[in-house]
Structure formats: structure tokens, C-alpha cells
Design a protein around this motif. Sequence first.
Motif, short mmCIF file in Angstrom:
data_model
loop_
_atom_site.label_atom_id
_atom_site.label_comp_id
_atom_site.label_asym_id
_atom_site.label_seq_id
_atom_site.Cartn_x
_atom_site.Cartn_y
_atom_site.Cartn_z
N ASP A 73 39.56 50.46 32.31
CA ASP A 73 38.75 51.33 31.55
C ASP A 73 38.06 50.76 30.33
O ASP A 73 36.96 51.12 30.08
N THR A 74 38.87 49.93 29.59
CA THR A 74 38.09 49.15 28.54
C THR A 74 36.69 48.36 29.01
O THR A 74 35.65 48.37 28.49
N ILE A 75 37.05 47.80 30.26
CA ILE A 75 35.75 47.07 30.72
C ILE A 75 34.67 47.84 31.38
O ILE A 75 33.57 47.64 30.89
N ASP A 76 35.01 48.98 31.84
CA ASP A 76 34.06 49.92 32.34
C ASP A 76 33.24 50.63 31.22
O ASP A 76 32.06 50.90 31.32
N PHE A 77 34.28 51.11 29.97
CA PHE A 77 33.51 51.54 29.05
C PHE A 77 32.65 50.57 28.38
O PHE A 77 31.26 50.82 27.66
N ILE B 294 36.02 38.08 33.26
CA ILE B 294 36.06 37.11 33.97
C ILE B 294 36.02 37.09 35.50
O ILE B 294 35.83 36.42 36.20
N GLY B 295 36.19 38.66 35.91
CA GLY B 295 36.26 39.16 37.17
C GLY B 295 37.54 38.39 37.87
O GLY B 295 37.91 37.37 37.74
N ASN B 296 38.43 39.44 37.98
CA ASN B 296 39.69 39.10 38.79
C ASN B 296 39.60 38.90 40.18
O ASN B 296 39.96 39.68 41.23
N ILE B 297 39.05 37.38 40.59
CA ILE B 297 38.72 37.28 42.08
C ILE B 297 39.94 37.01 42.90
O ILE B 297 40.72 35.91 42.15
N VAL B 298 40.41 37.70 43.67
CA VAL B 298 41.66 37.42 44.54
C VAL B 298 41.34 36.51 45.94
O VAL B 298 40.87 37.15 46.62
N LEU C 260 47.48 46.22 42.71
CA LEU C 260 47.87 45.70 41.34
C LEU C 260 47.34 44.25 40.97
O LEU C 260 47.06 44.12 39.80
N GLN C 261 47.44 43.51 41.80
CA GLN C 261 46.99 42.17 41.44
C GLN C 261 45.43 42.18 41.17
O GLN C 261 45.02 41.56 40.39
N ALA C 262 44.73 42.86 42.04
CA ALA C 262 43.37 42.92 41.87
C ALA C 262 42.78 43.56 40.59
O ALA C 262 41.70 43.45 40.33
N MET C 263 43.66 44.30 39.81
CA MET C 263 43.30 44.83 38.70
C MET C 263 43.33 43.87 37.47
O MET C 263 44.09 42.98 37.62
N PRO C 264 42.29 44.13 36.66
CA PRO C 264 42.40 43.10 35.45
C PRO C 264 43.64 43.30 34.51
O PRO C 264 43.95 44.28 34.27
N ASP C 265 43.99 42.00 34.02
CA ASP C 265 45.01 42.01 33.24
C ASP C 265 44.42 41.80 31.60
O ASP C 265 45.57 41.60 30.78
N GLN D 159 45.32 49.31 33.94
CA GLN D 159 44.35 50.53 34.01
C GLN D 159 43.61 50.69 32.68
O GLN D 159 42.49 50.86 32.74
N VAL D 160 44.34 50.34 31.61
CA VAL D 160 43.97 50.34 30.29
C VAL D 160 42.79 49.38 30.23
O VAL D 160 41.66 49.57 29.59
#
Length: 418
Positions: A165-169, A126-130, A116-121, A161-162
Motif C-alpha cells: 500500500d505504501t508503494i502504491d500510494f 527495488i521490485g520483488n522479482i521472483v 506471499l513471497q511476491a509481495m514487497p517486504d 500488504q502495508v
Amino acid sequence: MMGEAMATGLTGLAAFDSRPFFDKALHHGVKQGIISPERLRAIEADFAKGIVQIANYFGTAYLRPELEQAVRRMVYLMSLYLEDVSGGAVAVAAASLRDKTLLSHSKGGSDMLKRLQAMPDSSLMIGNIVSPESQRAYLDDRTAAHTLTLAEYRAERAVRQVSQDTIDFSLWLARKMGVARGDYDDAEALIRSAMLVLFVDKAALTLPTRSGFVHLVKAAKRPQAKLDAVRFQAFFADAPAVFQQLAQRAMARFVEQDLPQIRADDTTADKLLYGDTAQPYFVGESLDEDVSEYDRLVAKEWQRVTRGESDDPQVLATVFLLLATGLPPKASMLLKDAKEVTRIFRSSGFDSQAVLGFVDQHAPESQRADLRRAWSDDIRREAEERLADTDPNWPDAYMERALAYLHGACRASWKKRR
């Protein structure tokens, strides 16, 4: 300590429904014979190992408060995982406790939180680097002060997840429309620009430069402009099904929300890109595009007055000082203009509102804040000091000192006296 820990799961068969899910599953398993006495002893041993490991991970196992907190953390992690994988069925969860180690269940809960933490918010690229440190801090918070119920966890995961998906799209669109991954930082902005391109019939299927954006907005403003559905569908024909769905939603949102804003009477391309309330759009940088071309398109009067040289401090000072004294603004100053600027200033001072009003009405949106500061903080203050004739010990009745200052500070068209 161990007896107290296991009492969490085994004390009283009439426990309340508010018990952690692990308690319910363990209680059910023992009562129904799913978990044998031998297996229960193994669970107790696993529990002892687990709380020591967790206490050491977050602090130390040598302090009783740390161990007590570790008990709560471990019960929470196992409960989160068990409720998720069992679908809330205590019999299924009890069977899992029978067949798998307790540590695998607590690790399962921990892994859920880590994912969950690794997913983008957000849609920012900017890349969610943990880091190990941030991960430990996140787990510390989520297993103690701010735990999530399974419903809250799933809701947060759905929101993230939204964003994913937005980033992947946006990455798919960027590849399709000729933009490199490192050239943009907001997925929503890129998608919005892509929808504008796709909405404008016959527009090149590439993401625009700033000047190209001006032309796209002009085309979209036309009342007869409408989406070519066949062209739109053809563009996404080779896209994954999930991206085709996202494309339909993005275009629907563009038509419903963004297009009315574009077509508003007071909307300009410049405001859309740089206005205070603008929704973000992506525009690409082009080495082949004339730097002044965009300013010419969106700020014609500013370009005319400055002759496209507003980045020249002398031109800027000339325009501002003429405006501040009520004279027609232009990029160069005649000697008679300089004398009139000095005379008016010494008579009635500067009209700063005339300068700021011209900037707000005619300058490009992206430059206005800097231009206002340039006048208020630099040009005005220096000119007020250098043009004044208030020192009886250093009179300048014939304006020689003032004219010398204006000759150096402005784009002067007269020769300086020697």
C-alpha cells in the motif's frame, strides 16, 4: 508408503488437536459420512500422485527420505489452504476434500506461499522479482524447515500488504507531483517529502530539488507554520479512498514525528538529507539548478572560504594546509602564506584536528566523509613528505623545494621561479 501416508489422516478417532488441519478435516469427513469410501480411495490415489510430484520438484522420488518429506510437505500445504478457505470449520473443509481433488488443495497452499513471497517486504522500490530458483528455495524452506501457521501467514501477509500500500500510494503521489517512477527508490522517503510540501502553506505542489528542500525546511521551522486542512483535502479529493486514509496517517505521522525533528534548534536541511541519523527524504535532480546553489544555502562559510570551488584539488589543498598550520583559510595562497605554512609545519607539524573540525562544522554533510579522507589519506601524507627538511643529503633550508611543491599542489598566486 501409501498406507503410512494415509495413516496420518485416519489412524485413531481420538487424535490430538495438534494434528494438521488436513488430518482433522479428513477424519471428520470420514466419521460424519461426508467423505464416502469411494471418495476416500480417490483421495488415496491423489495423495500418491501428489507426493511423487512434490518429491521430484524438490529432489527425487526415488529416495525414501525425500518421499517422507514430501508427505509432510503435502499435508502442510493442504492444511494451510483448507484452514484458510474454510475459516477453520472442519465440516466445510471436509466438503472441500469431497468435492475437489487433493492436488488442487496442495496447489492452493503452494499458491498462497508464492503470493506471499511476491509481495514487497519493505518500502524500497527495488521490485520483488521472483525467479524459478528463488521460488523453489522459498517453498522448500516454508514447507519444511520454517513452516508458517495460518495465523503467522496472515500476520506476514498483513505486514507485506502495508508495504504494498505504501508503494502504491507513493506512485500516486509521484504522478501527481511530477516525479517519474524510475526517479526514486524509497516510497517512504517520497511520501515524507510530499507531506513536507503539503504542510508548508503556499508551497508549489511539486516535489522539491535540494535547494527547494532547504526553503521548505526553513518555512516549516517557523512556529506559526501549520497545515492548511482545506488545501490538504483538496489535493487528495480525486484520490482513491484507501489513499485518502493513508494520506491522513502520513500527515499525522509527519506532524507528530518529523516536524519536531525539523524544528529542533540543531537541525538543518543538510542534516535532514545527509546526517547519520536522518530519516530519508526525497529530493529531485534538476538540470536547471546551479550545482553550487545548494552548498551556498546550507554551507555558507564553506562556500565563502572555497569560493564555491571545493571540487578543485588545488583549492582544497590550499584551504586544508592553511587550516592545518593555524592560518586563516582561503581559496588561494600567497608566497608569504606558503613560506609560513612550511615554517610552521617544520616547527610543530600539522594540526589535523583543526582541519577535521572545520570540515565537520562548515562543509556540507554529504561531502564530509570524503573531505576527511582527502585530508587524512592524501593531502596530509603527501604534504608531510614533500615539506619536510629532514634529509641531510638533500637539505632545503631556503624552502625552494617546499615552495615548488606548494606552487603545484595549491592554488598559488605567485609566479614560480625558473
